[in-house]
Design a protein around this motif. Structure first.
Motif, mmCIF file in Angstrom:
data_model
loop_
_atom_site.group_PDB
_atom_site.id
_atom_site.type_symbol
_atom_site.label_atom_id
_atom_site.label_comp_id
_atom_site.label_asym_id
_atom_site.label_seq_id
_atom_site.Cartn_x
_atom_site.Cartn_y
_atom_site.Cartn_z
ATOM 1 N N GLU A 29 -2.961 -109.393 40.259
ATOM 2 C CA GLU A 29 -3.847 -109.787 42.354
ATOM 3 C C GLU A 29 -4.564 -108.739 42.451
ATOM 4 O OE1 GLU A 29 -0.283 -110.845 45.035
ATOM 5 O OE2 GLU A 29 1.147 -111.353 43.246
ATOM 6 N N LYS A 30 -5.033 -108.652 43.179
ATOM 7 C CA LYS A 30 -6.042 -107.888 43.762
ATOM 8 C C LYS A 30 -5.507 -108.101 45.198
ATOM 9 C CE LYS A 30 -10.718 -107.006 44.739
ATOM 10 N NZ LYS A 30 -10.556 -105.557 44.178
ATOM 11 N N PRO A 31 -4.990 -106.712 46.025
ATOM 12 C CA PRO A 31 -4.574 -106.431 47.274
ATOM 13 C C PRO A 31 -5.818 -106.923 48.433
ATOM 14 C CG PRO A 31 -5.626 -104.430 45.996
ATOM 15 C CD PRO A 31 -5.859 -105.133 45.005
ATOM 16 N N THR A 32 -5.335 -106.963 49.001
ATOM 17 C CA THR A 32 -6.035 -107.283 50.110
ATOM 18 C C THR A 32 -6.734 -106.024 51.557
ATOM 19 O OG1 THR A 32 -4.332 -108.018 52.174
ATOM 20 C CG2 THR A 32 -4.727 -109.707 50.723
ATOM 21 N N ARG A 33 -7.739 -106.258 52.540
ATOM 22 C CA ARG A 33 -8.621 -105.157 52.799
ATOM 23 C C ARG A 33 -7.096 -104.765 53.480
ATOM 24 N NH1 ARG A 33 -12.644 -102.718 53.100
ATOM 25 N NH2 ARG A 33 -13.910 -102.043 54.778
ATOM 26 N N GLU A 34 -5.770 -104.798 54.757
ATOM 27 C CA GLU A 34 -5.513 -105.358 55.323
ATOM 28 C C GLU A 34 -4.320 -104.066 54.978
ATOM 29 O OE1 GLU A 34 -2.043 -106.548 57.102
ATOM 30 O OE2 GLU A 34 -3.806 -106.699 58.454
ATOM 31 N N ILE A 35 -3.545 -104.041 53.312
ATOM 32 C CA ILE A 35 -2.649 -104.026 51.854
ATOM 33 C C ILE A 35 -3.631 -102.802 52.056
ATOM 34 C CG2 ILE A 35 -1.456 -104.038 50.110
ATOM 35 C CD1 ILE A 35 -1.226 -106.899 50.980
ATOM 36 N N GLU A 36 -4.476 -102.613 51.597
ATOM 37 C CA GLU A 36 -4.602 -101.654 51.118
ATOM 38 C C GLU A 36 -5.812 -100.587 51.586
ATOM 39 O OE1 GLU A 36 -10.025 -101.075 49.060
ATOM 40 O OE2 GLU A 36 -8.600 -102.625 48.129
ATOM 41 N N LEU A 94 4.149 -97.304 48.641
ATOM 42 C CA LEU A 94 3.143 -96.866 47.855
ATOM 43 C C LEU A 94 3.507 -96.709 46.304
ATOM 44 C CD1 LEU A 94 1.462 -92.972 47.825
ATOM 45 C CD2 LEU A 94 0.422 -95.087 48.998
ATOM 46 N N THR A 95 4.241 -97.419 45.479
ATOM 47 C CA THR A 95 5.508 -97.274 45.066
ATOM 48 C C THR A 95 5.305 -98.927 44.874
ATOM 49 O OG1 THR A 95 6.992 -95.469 44.329
ATOM 50 C CG2 THR A 95 7.827 -97.448 43.561
ATOM 51 N N ARG A 96 5.901 -99.681 46.110
ATOM 52 C CA ARG A 96 6.117 -100.957 46.146
ATOM 53 C C ARG A 96 4.385 -101.881 44.803
ATOM 54 N NH1 ARG A 96 8.484 -100.744 51.161
ATOM 55 N NH2 ARG A 96 6.289 -101.590 51.883
ATOM 56 N N LEU A 97 3.562 -101.223 46.287
ATOM 57 C CA LEU A 97 2.062 -101.556 45.769
ATOM 58 C C LEU A 97 1.486 -101.084 45.044
ATOM 59 C CD1 LEU A 97 0.436 -99.530 49.674
ATOM 60 C CD2 LEU A 97 1.352 -102.309 48.660
ATOM 61 N N SER A 151 3.879 -101.142 41.831
ATOM 62 C CA SER A 151 4.801 -101.767 41.270
ATOM 63 C C SER A 151 3.479 -103.703 41.631
ATOM 64 C CB SER A 151 6.016 -101.980 41.630
ATOM 65 O OG SER A 151 5.960 -102.559 42.604
ATOM 66 N N THR A 152 3.790 -103.898 42.439
ATOM 67 C CA THR A 152 2.900 -105.282 42.558
ATOM 68 C C THR A 152 1.368 -105.711 42.285
ATOM 69 O OG1 THR A 152 4.485 -104.993 45.061
ATOM 70 C CG2 THR A 152 2.450 -107.059 44.575
ATOM 71 N N TYR A 153 0.168 -104.073 42.810
ATOM 72 C CA TYR A 153 -0.991 -104.386 42.236
ATOM 73 C C TYR A 153 -1.114 -103.322 41.032
ATOM 74 C CZ TYR A 153 -0.751 -106.861 47.312
ATOM 75 O OH TYR A 153 -0.769 -107.565 47.736
ATOM 76 N N GLY A 154 -0.407 -102.697 40.648
ATOM 77 C CA GLY A 154 -1.208 -101.532 39.279
ATOM 78 C C GLY A 154 -2.224 -101.254 39.919
ATOM 79 N N ASP A 155 -3.108 -101.176 38.628
ATOM 80 C CA ASP A 155 -5.048 -100.187 38.609
ATOM 81 C C ASP A 155 -6.024 -100.533 39.611
ATOM 82 O OD1 ASP A 155 -3.290 -99.526 36.314
ATOM 83 O OD2 ASP A 155 -4.148 -99.932 35.128
ATOM 84 N N ALA A 156 -5.132 -102.173 40.250
ATOM 85 C CA ALA A 156 -6.454 -102.449 40.890
ATOM 86 C C ALA A 156 -6.578 -101.678 42.224
ATOM 87 C CB ALA A 156 -5.566 -103.903 41.628
ATOM 88 N N LEU A 157 -5.264 -100.933 43.140
ATOM 89 C CA LEU A 157 -5.517 -99.708 43.703
ATOM 90 C C LEU A 157 -6.551 -98.831 43.664
ATOM 91 C CD1 LEU A 157 -1.972 -99.684 45.028
ATOM 92 C CD2 LEU A 157 -3.209 -101.324 45.937
ATOM 93 N N PRO A 158 -7.330 -98.658 44.990
ATOM 94 C CA PRO A 158 -8.146 -97.843 44.183
ATOM 95 C C PRO A 158 -7.282 -96.366 44.161
ATOM 96 C CG PRO A 158 -8.219 -98.261 47.044
ATOM 97 C CD PRO A 158 -7.303 -99.140 46.597
ATOM 98 N N TRP A 159 -6.676 -95.389 44.942
ATOM 99 C CA TRP A 159 -5.784 -94.415 44.539
ATOM 100 C C TRP A 159 -5.411 -94.536 43.627
ATOM 101 C CZ3 TRP A 159 -4.360 -97.688 48.155
ATOM 102 C CH2 TRP A 159 -2.417 -98.043 47.420
ATOM 103 N N VAL A 160 -4.720 -94.712 42.868
ATOM 104 C CA VAL A 160 -3.980 -94.678 41.142
ATOM 105 C C VAL A 160 -5.652 -94.970 40.353
ATOM 106 C CG1 VAL A 160 -2.904 -96.828 39.759
ATOM 107 C CG2 VAL A 160 -2.432 -96.887 41.883
ATOM 108 N N GLN A 161 -6.732 -96.043 40.792
ATOM 109 C CA GLN A 161 -7.357 -95.599 39.585
ATOM 110 C C GLN A 161 -8.519 -93.933 39.473
ATOM 111 O OE1 GLN A 161 -10.953 -98.342 41.248
ATOM 112 N NE2 GLN A 161 -9.267 -100.045 40.398
#
Length: 131
Positions: A3-10, A90-93, A95-105
């Motif tokens: 999944e790709k996170p929405t802008r609000e979630i991001e 952050l842990t929930r996000l 686990s849901t979105y993984g590498d799609a999150l900018p701070w994880v990258q």
């Protein structure tokens, strides 16, 4: 994970990430010092006022010092609670979105950079001769 996170979630996740990292940076010594200095200064003012026979000012300073200390303690507890909530989010996000999150990258990029620095440092160390 796809999944790709929405802008609000991001945005919410980035805010939580920034707050969590900021708290980690300043909680080592800056926050405790910042939160203890006002009480100590009030106590010193109370002592100075007592020594110069300004009893009302001394009583006010001695009376305010514990109140300020309690206020700062509650503020510290609030920051700790917020930090825990941010880490849980952050842990929930993650686990849901993984590498799609900018701070994880970004964290993965920095981890790779540190690994590269370590490898370069190992290569630059003079090798010892074994006789």
């Amino acid at each position: 994970m796809g999944e790709k996170p929405t802008r609000e979630i991001e945005e919410k996740g980035l805010k939580a990430y920034e707050q969590a990292r900021a708290f980690e940076r300043i909680r080592a010594w800056r926050l405790p010092v910042t939160y203890s200095v006002p009480s100590v200064l009030l106590m010193l003012l109370g002592v100075a006022a007592w020594m110069t026979h300004h009893l009302f000012l001394s009583a006010a300073a001695f009376g305010l010092a514990p109140l300020v200390a309690v206020r700062m303690w509650f503020e510290w507890r609030r920051w700790l609670r917020l930090y825990g909530e941010n880490l849980a989010l952050l842990t929930r996000l993650e686990s849901t979105y993984g590498d799609a999150l900018p701070w994880v990258q970004v964290e993965q990029h920095f981890a790779a950079l540190e690994e590269l620095k370590r490898e370069i440092a190992e290569e630059q160390q003079p090798t010892e001769r074994r006789d």
